[in-house]
Design a protein around this motif. Structure first.
Motif, PDB file in Angstrom:
ATOM      1  N   GLY A 118       4.201  18.043 -13.706  1.00 47.96           N
ATOM      2  CA  GLY A 118       4.981  17.639 -14.862  1.00 47.96           C
ATOM      3  C   GLY A 118       5.747  16.346 -14.673  1.00 47.96           C
ATOM      4  O   GLY A 118       6.328  15.828 -15.632  1.00 47.96           O
ATOM      5  N   GLY A 119       5.760  15.819 -13.465  1.00 46.40           N
ATOM      6  CA  GLY A 119       6.449  14.567 -13.211  1.00 46.40           C
ATOM      7  C   GLY A 119       5.657  13.370 -13.715  1.00 46.40           C
ATOM      8  O   GLY A 119       4.493  13.471 -14.112  1.00 46.40           O
ATOM      9  N   LEU A 120       6.301  12.227 -13.695  1.00 47.32           N
ATOM     10  CA  LEU A 120       5.677  10.977 -14.122  1.00 47.32           C
ATOM     11  C   LEU A 120       6.267   9.871 -13.258  1.00 47.32           C
ATOM     12  O   LEU A 120       7.467   9.878 -12.958  1.00 47.32           O
ATOM     13  N   ALA A 121       5.427   8.929 -12.831  1.00 53.09           N
ATOM     14  CA  ALA A 121       5.898   7.804 -12.032  1.00 53.09           C
ATOM     15  C   ALA A 121       5.513   6.508 -12.729  1.00 53.09           C
ATOM     16  O   ALA A 121       4.437   6.402 -13.319  1.00 53.09           O
ATOM     17  N   LEU A 158       0.833  -1.209   0.000  1.00 51.32           N
ATOM     18  CA  LEU A 158       0.000   0.000   0.000  1.00 51.32           C
ATOM     19  C   LEU A 158       0.863   1.253   0.000  1.00 51.32           C
ATOM     20  O   LEU A 158       0.550   2.240  -0.688  1.00 51.32           O
ATOM     21  N   ALA A 159       1.942   1.228   0.777  1.00 48.93           N
ATOM     22  CA  ALA A 159       2.830   2.392   0.810  1.00 48.93           C
ATOM     23  C   ALA A 159       3.447   2.651  -0.557  1.00 48.93           C
ATOM     24  O   ALA A 159       3.570   3.808  -0.988  1.00 48.93           O
ATOM     25  N   MET A 160       3.830   1.600  -1.262  1.00 43.70           N
ATOM     26  CA  MET A 160       4.360   1.782  -2.615  1.00 43.70           C
ATOM     27  C   MET A 160       3.289   2.344  -3.541  1.00 43.70           C
ATOM     28  O   MET A 160       3.572   3.231  -4.371  1.00 43.70           O
ATOM     29  N   ALA A 161       2.057   1.854  -3.423  1.00 47.35           N
ATOM     30  CA  ALA A 161       0.976   2.369  -4.269  1.00 47.35           C
ATOM     31  C   ALA A 161       0.733   3.844  -4.003  1.00 47.35           C
ATOM     32  O   ALA A 161       0.522   4.634  -4.936  1.00 47.35           O
ATOM     33  N   SER A 162       0.759   4.246  -2.739  1.00 48.20           N
ATOM     34  CA  SER A 162       0.465   5.649  -2.410  1.00 48.20           C
ATOM     35  C   SER A 162       1.590   6.586  -2.842  1.00 48.20           C
ATOM     36  O   SER A 162       1.337   7.747  -3.172  1.00 48.20           O
ATOM     37  N   ARG A 163       2.824   6.112  -2.838  1.00 45.90           N
ATOM     38  CA  ARG A 163       3.937   6.957  -3.278  1.00 45.90           C
ATOM     39  C   ARG A 163       4.027   7.012  -4.801  1.00 45.90           C
ATOM     40  O   ARG A 163       4.582   7.965  -5.358  1.00 45.90           O
ATOM     41  N   PHE A 164       3.505   5.988  -5.436  1.00 47.44           N
ATOM     42  CA  PHE A 164       3.472   5.963  -6.900  1.00 47.44           C
ATOM     43  C   PHE A 164       2.372   6.866  -7.449  1.00 47.44           C
ATOM     44  O   PHE A 164       2.626   7.706  -8.325  1.00 47.44           O
ATOM     45  N   ALA A 165       1.153   6.714  -6.972  1.00 46.03           N
ATOM     46  CA  ALA A 165       0.003   7.467  -7.495  1.00 46.03           C
ATOM     47  C   ALA A 165      -0.618   8.267  -6.360  1.00 46.03           C
ATOM     48  O   ALA A 165      -1.251   7.699  -5.475  1.00 46.03           O
ATOM     49  N   ARG A 166      -0.442   9.580  -6.410  1.00 45.73           N
ATOM     50  CA  ARG A 166      -0.893  10.459  -5.344  1.00 45.73           C
ATOM     51  C   ARG A 166      -2.206  11.128  -5.731  1.00 45.73           C
ATOM     52  O   ARG A 166      -2.529  11.224  -6.928  1.00 45.73           O
ATOM     53  N   PRO A 167      -2.981  11.600  -4.752  1.00 48.17           N
ATOM     54  CA  PRO A 167      -4.224  12.312  -5.092  1.00 48.17           C
ATOM     55  C   PRO A 167      -3.963  13.444  -6.089  1.00 48.17           C
ATOM     56  O   PRO A 167      -3.032  14.239  -5.926  1.00 48.17           O
TER      57      PRO A 167
END
Length: 673
Positions: A406-409, A373-382
């Motif tokens: 302008g960033g991309l994950a 879950l922590a990886m998911a939240s750091r990857f895709a933020r609100p």
């Protein structure tokens, strides 16, 4: 049926069954063929809601709302917490904090829960008591929460898994109403919604649906006018704001469980189709319970959690809520050299097996899915928006999300338990700076590691999660992304797209998405575009991109998806009906009509299943064969002009069960009845 995790109490323990560790030696990355990952920023998917990363909290969990747990959930990026806990919701009375027939831990009342929610910086998802409660009790809860206390609780579900009240033969959900039909549930949901919104019109109310492809979806019980979803949506759909789904994909191995996320897009497409057809409007979708059946506390659970959250959110679910924070020890085994306690919780309960031979780590120690879950939240933020991504290797799952700055994950999931994967990432519609931040969580890790790496290449350890966080090589200065287009006048061969008034000096490109690639259909400076020469019975995904006079382009719009109609004309007509469904199989009845002017001296009907998990088990009144997804039905009988012949089959499925739209008879396309 899945084990009823919603009724487990932390004090329960199970006997120990320890499997031997069977760990294959890791294969070096240089021995593994390279994997190509494609990321296409021109193919926009759905946006990330502020409630996206959610968990369940239960009133039988003595750690509910404690500062330590709240801080751990905040550290994992949790933005939503569901209360009071699965099936307990239908026996729980909030005012006196009781759950007759169940265990209530000390200091788990609603105010304590909300204190933990606030400390974590999250929001609440509250399940009102339908099974043993009343609309008035729910309305009083809304008044206390949002008027008296000012908590601002936005999302309110009406009951938990009410289709499990015995109406379909299985009973785990409390329901004191003499009438346990979907019609009764729907009628009372209307009463609940009206009473609750009379107190606070700003709240959002959700109704419980069955998940497409999961029992009892598709079943029509005796006396009902249709399936659970059809009946509930027809009556309650106009009154509610979102639909509630739960998803517990089965599987006895990591490979079986991890493959199940492939079914999410079809599952959600079918849910939206049912909502549109029976409710007559769009509803948000909340997936308020999810967990895995294998590796619940070890690396397979972490991989499943990250991949499932990313897939569900990219397909438009606004909150995904893991079941649950604490649960308790189950059947102990060894998976990939790691001890798995078969515990549905994200955090250790610190309990032991009945004989005391195996104990969990210290209370509140995070299990592997917590880090997923922590990886998911750091990857895709609100506020981020998913874009299309895919990998050449089926054991590598790829997700990508663009950021407002302008960033991309890019999130990469290596589902191979033994082999490292060297990956090369190709970008379309985005030019990254060469250096990137790399986040990683591999087997045995106790936390996420951060390092500096390359934007276009990375080596994925076996059974690992890796996120590449990118910055653009040059600032992105294009026009604003267009809004989601609408579709009108869909026929078998054409569709008209429309959108809001264009900005001055901007033209709009219409792009069709094909997996991770896109093709441009055309462009216009106006507010509509008609796509022609389309294929009947075909699903299309479309994005708009704005381009200004200087040639600068915007991010892609949110996606529009639509399906063209079946052929409008043909020398034959086919009607396929699902006559009887039992949750993983059905009886199909097929009427084939010769609408042409000549007799057919023998005929062959052909169609393709929409998914790889559907099949014909047996058939009658013709010869049925299936190769892959392709089905052929043949007969040597003469079919005269205007004549109809009936044939049938038993179909099997292990996921969503959409029926085919396109049929050919002796190679000629048919209309559908």
């Amino acid at each position: 049926m899945r084990p009823r995790a919603t009724l487990l109490v932390l004090a329960l323990v199970a006997s120990t069954v320890v499997a031997p560790a069977l760990t294959a030696p890791a294969v070096r990355a240089q021995d593994e063929p390279g994997v190509r990952v494609a990321v296409n920023a021109r193919a926009g998917l759905e946006a990330v809601d502020d409630a996206a990363i959610g968990v369940n909290h239960a009133i039988w969990d003595a750690q509910l709302g404690t500062p330590e747990v709240s801080d751990l959930l905040k550290g994992a990026g949790v933005g939503a917490m569901r209360y009071p806990g699965g099936s307990y919701s239908d026996i729980y009375h909030w005012r006196d904090h009781t759950a007759p027939g169940g265990y209530v831990a000390p200091n788990t009342d609603f105010d304590t829960f909300m204190a933990g929610v606030r400390r974590a910086g999250a929001q609440a998802v509250v399940t009102a008591n339908y099974g043993t409660g009343t609309p008035q009790e729910a309305a009083e809860w809304v008044r206390y929460a949002n008027v008296t206390k000012g908590y601002g609780v936005k999302y309110w579900e009406i009951g938990n898994e009410l289709y499990g009240n015995g109406h379909y033969g299985s009973q785990w959900e409390a329901d004191d109403h003499p009438d346990k039909s979907p019609a009764q549930y729907a009628a009372l949901v209307v009463e609940y919604a009206r009473a609750m919104k009379a107190v606070d019109p700003t709240i959002r109310v959700g109704a419980v649906l069955t998940t497409p492809g999961d029992w009892p979806d598709g079943i029509v019980a005796a006396g009902d006018a249709g399936t659970w979803n059809q009946v509930v949506l027809s009556t309650a759909g106009p009154e509610v704001d979102f639909a509630v789904l739960h998803w517990y994909p089965g599987g006895a191995t990591g490979a079986e469980v991890l493959a199940k996320t492939d079914r999410v897009p079809e599952m959600l497409r079918m849910a939206r189709e049912q909502i549109a057809r029976h409710a007559g409007k769009e509803l948000g979708i909340a997936l308020t319970e999810v967990n895995t059946s294998y590796g619940r506390n070890t690396q397979p659970g972490a991989l499943f959690a990250a991949d499932a959250y990313a897939t569900l959110l990219a397909n438009g679910v606004f909150t995904v809520d893991w079941w649950n924070v604490h649960n308790g020890i189950g059947t102990v085994s060894t998976i990939g050299g790691q001890t798995d306690f078969d515990d549905f919780g994200l955090l250790s309960s610190g309990t032991c097996t009945a004989d005391g031979s195996v104990c969990q780590p210290a209370l509140n120690t995070p299990f592997a899915p917590y880090h997923g879950l922590a990886m998911a939240s750091r990857f895709a933020r609100p506020g981020d928006r998913f874009v299309a991504a895919g990998a050449s290797d089926p054991l590598v799952r790829a997700h990508a999300a663009r950021r407002p700055d302008g960033g991309l994950a890019v999130l990469l999931v290596n589902q191979d338990p033994a082999r490292s994967k060297p990956v090369t990432v190709d970008y379309a519609g985005y030019a990254p700076a060469e250096q990137a931040q790399v986040l990683s969580f591999a087997t045995g890790d106790t936390g996420i590691t951060t390092s500096t790496g390359a934007a276009r290449s990375v080596v994925l350890p076996p059974y690992s999660l890796t996120t590449i966080v990118l910055r653009p090589a040059t600032p992105i200065t294009g026009p604003a992304a267009p809004e989601r287009p609408a579709v009108d006048a869909v026929t078998d061969r054409s569709a008209t797209l429309t959108w809001a008034r264009p900005a001055p000096g901007v033209k709009y490109e219409v792009h069709r998405r094909l997996g991770t690639t896109t093709e441009q259909w055309g462009e216009t400076t106006g507010t509509s575009f008609t796509a022609r020469n389309l294929t009947p019975g075909t699903r299309y995904a479309v994005n708009l991109i704005a381009r200004d006079g200087a040639g600068r382009v915007s991010w892609a719009s949110p996606p529009l998806t639509f399906t063209t109609a079946a052929p409008a004309a043909g020398p034959c007509s086919v009607r396929l009906t699902n006559t009887t469904d039992w949750g993983n199989g059905f009886v199909g009845s097929v009427d084939v009509t010769n609408t042409g002017g000549d007799p057919l001296d023998g005929w062959t009907l052909a169609f393709d299943w929409p998914t790889p998990w559907q099949q014909v088990a047996s058939g009658w009144n013709a010869t049925w064969t299936q190769t892959g997804a392709a089905v052929r039905v043949g007969s040597d009988q003469v079919l005269a002009p205007g004549a109809t012949v009936n044939t049938g089959f038993v179909g099997a499925y292990q996921g969503p069960n959409p029926l085919p739209l396109v049929f050919t008879l002796n190679g000629n396309p048919c209309t559908t009845g």
